[in-house]
Design an enzyme around this catalytic site. Structure first.
Site, PDB file in Angstrom:
ATOM      1  CG  ASP A 229      -2.256   0.556   0.961  1.00 12.05           C
ATOM      2  OD1 ASP A 229      -2.401   1.898   0.617  1.00 12.05           O
ATOM      3  OD2 ASP A 229      -3.450   0.000   1.087  1.00 12.05           O
ATOM      4  N   GLY A 251       4.858  -0.543  -4.168  1.00 12.48           N
ATOM      5  CA  GLY A 251       3.718   0.065  -3.159  1.00 12.48           C
ATOM      6  C   GLY A 251       2.735   1.155  -3.999  1.00 12.48           C
ATOM      7  CG  HIS A 252      -0.942   1.410  -3.463  1.00 14.47           C
ATOM      8  ND1 HIS A 252      -2.143   1.113  -2.890  1.00 14.47           N
ATOM      9  CD2 HIS A 252      -0.593   0.245  -3.959  1.00 14.47           C
ATOM     10  CE1 HIS A 252      -2.509  -0.217  -3.250  1.00 14.47           C
ATOM     11  NE2 HIS A 252      -1.574  -0.781  -3.861  1.00 14.47           N
ATOM     12  N   GLY A 253       2.893   4.372  -3.254  1.00 15.57           N
ATOM     13  CA  GLY A 253       3.563   5.833  -3.429  1.00 15.57           C
ATOM     14  C   GLY A 253       3.359   6.549  -2.206  1.00 15.57           C
TER      15      GLY A 253
END
EC number: 3.2.1.67
Length: 405
Positions: A229, A251-253
């Site tokens: 995430d 990941g999602h940044g």
């Protein structure tokens, strides 16, 4: 003669001060309190006993976790430790020797809803360091996480929580395979993190690397975060936060938000994300707020600068209609006011044709969004573009794509 006997007793007891003395400073070895370090026996009580003895001491105290594997149920290391000047929690790691590793129980019945695994609370001058590992053993629990699909879900345990701590230092530690968030900072002041390594598969749900809520004066630097995430998520109520020197991926940044979901949320201000790399992440940097917010709040003075992105899905996003669920109430626009958001000196490659997405609230349009030297190239063939809603962004320098104007 009586004086001699008393002196002999003191000398004999001195090496064993970790066994329960509450006076003076020193090192409190968890093995002296009965920890077995075999990875099978529950070592929770010895750890809590060592903490209690250290917290009741004075001066400089150290809780030593020697090399070995320690199985722990949920534990809360709580203060205040009134007479302790500094308190160090050291997960020992030496070259070529097995490091100190804490392993979480895999029995979810041991945890209440929203309860963390290892929690440090209400303590001043805490340092957590030593090179060791917090292993959340999350793979067994990830199939039970319904939060990606259900809004009112049972939240799995966060691996390491810092709650209402002041003047905290966390450095040179690893968090592995958390059940939910790896690390959460809640209501802390003056927190410094560096040399942190966070690791979980890209497919692990809701395993945010470091999540912040209600903190003031936070610095996270020189750390490597790869998870399922957000590498760092900056929630409501945070101020004076600097994130720098992060290598993020998978990941999602790195995100500010999501904001505006709950009634008791507070403003976000003075946030800096700089000097970092994002590699192969789903998103780059984001500001995300929920539509139909229950209360008016603001997020102001946010800077993203000196960032390098490689093969990132959505490099720059402002989304004020954020909702990860299939059905959401978008009948009213977001009441989170975004202002003074800057993107400076950001470059790299995007796997998406839309490199910049700015979706602002109709009821509270974004103000003072600016771009300076923001340049992306498509990782594949074709051109890239930007898309905007309810905003006109300012730009200077060289930008590709141009933000909507």
């Amino acid at each position: 003669m009586e004086i001699v006997k008393q002196m002999l007793l003191l000398l004999l007891c001195f090496p064993c001060h970790g066994m329960g003395t509450t006076a003076g400073s020193g090192t409190f070895n968890v093995k002296d309190f009965g920890a077995r370090a075999n990875g099978v026996s529950d070592d929770s009580k010895p750890f809590l006993a060592a903490w209690d003895a250290a917290c009741k001491s004075s001066g400089k105290a150290k809780i030593l976790v020697p090399s070995g594997t320690y199985l722990l149920n949920p534990v809360k290391f709580s203060g205040p430790c009134r007479d302790v000047q500094t308190l160090e929690f050291m997960l020992q790691a030496r070259p070529h020797i097995l490091q100190g590793t804490l392993k979480a129980t895999t029995d979810l019945n041991k945890f209440g809803n929203g309860q963390g695994w290892v929690q440090f609370g209400r303590v001043d001058g805490l340092t957590v360091t030593g090179g060791g590992t917090f292993d959340g053993q999350g793979a067994v629990s990830w199939p039970y996480n319904k939060c990606p699909k259900e809004k009112n879900c049972k939240v799995l345990p966060t691996s390491v929580k810092f709650v209402n701590t002041n003047n905290t230092i966390v450095k040179d530690i690893t968090s592995l395979n958390s059940k939910f968030f790896h690390m959460a900072l809640l209501g802390c002041q003056n927190f410094k993190g560096s040399g942190i390594t966070i690791t979980a598969p890209a497919t692990s749900p809701n395993t945010d690397g470091i999540h912040l809520e209600g903190n003031t004066g936070v610095t996270i630097a020189s750390s490597k975060i790869g998870t399922g995430d957000d590498c760092v998520s900056i929630g409501h109520g945070n101020s004076f936060v600097t994130i720098s020197g992060i290598t993020c991926g998978p990941g999602h940044g790195i995100s500010v938000g999501s904001l505006g979901r709950y009634k008791d949320e507070e403003d976000v201000q003075n946030i800096v994300v700089r000097d970092s790399r994002l590699i192969g992440t789903m998103n780059g940097v984001r500001v995300k707020t929920w539509a139909n917010s229950p209360v008016k709040t603001s997020a102001i003075n946010i800077t993203f600068e000196n960032l390098v992105m490689r093969d990132v899905g959505n490099p720059i996003i402002i989304d004020q209609t954020y909702c990860p669920y299939a059905k959401c109430d978008n009948s009213a626009s977001s009441k989170v006011k975004l202002s003074d958001v800057r993107f400076r000196n950001i470059r790299g490659t995007t796997t998406s044709p839309v490199a910049v997405t700015l979706k602002c609230s109709k009821g509270m349009p974004c103000e003072k969004l600016s771009f300076h030297d923001v340049n992306f190239q498509h990782a594949g063939p074709g051109n890239i573009s930007s898309t905007c809603l309810n905003v006109k962004a300012e730009s200077s320098g060289t930008n590709n794509p141009l933000p909507c104007q």
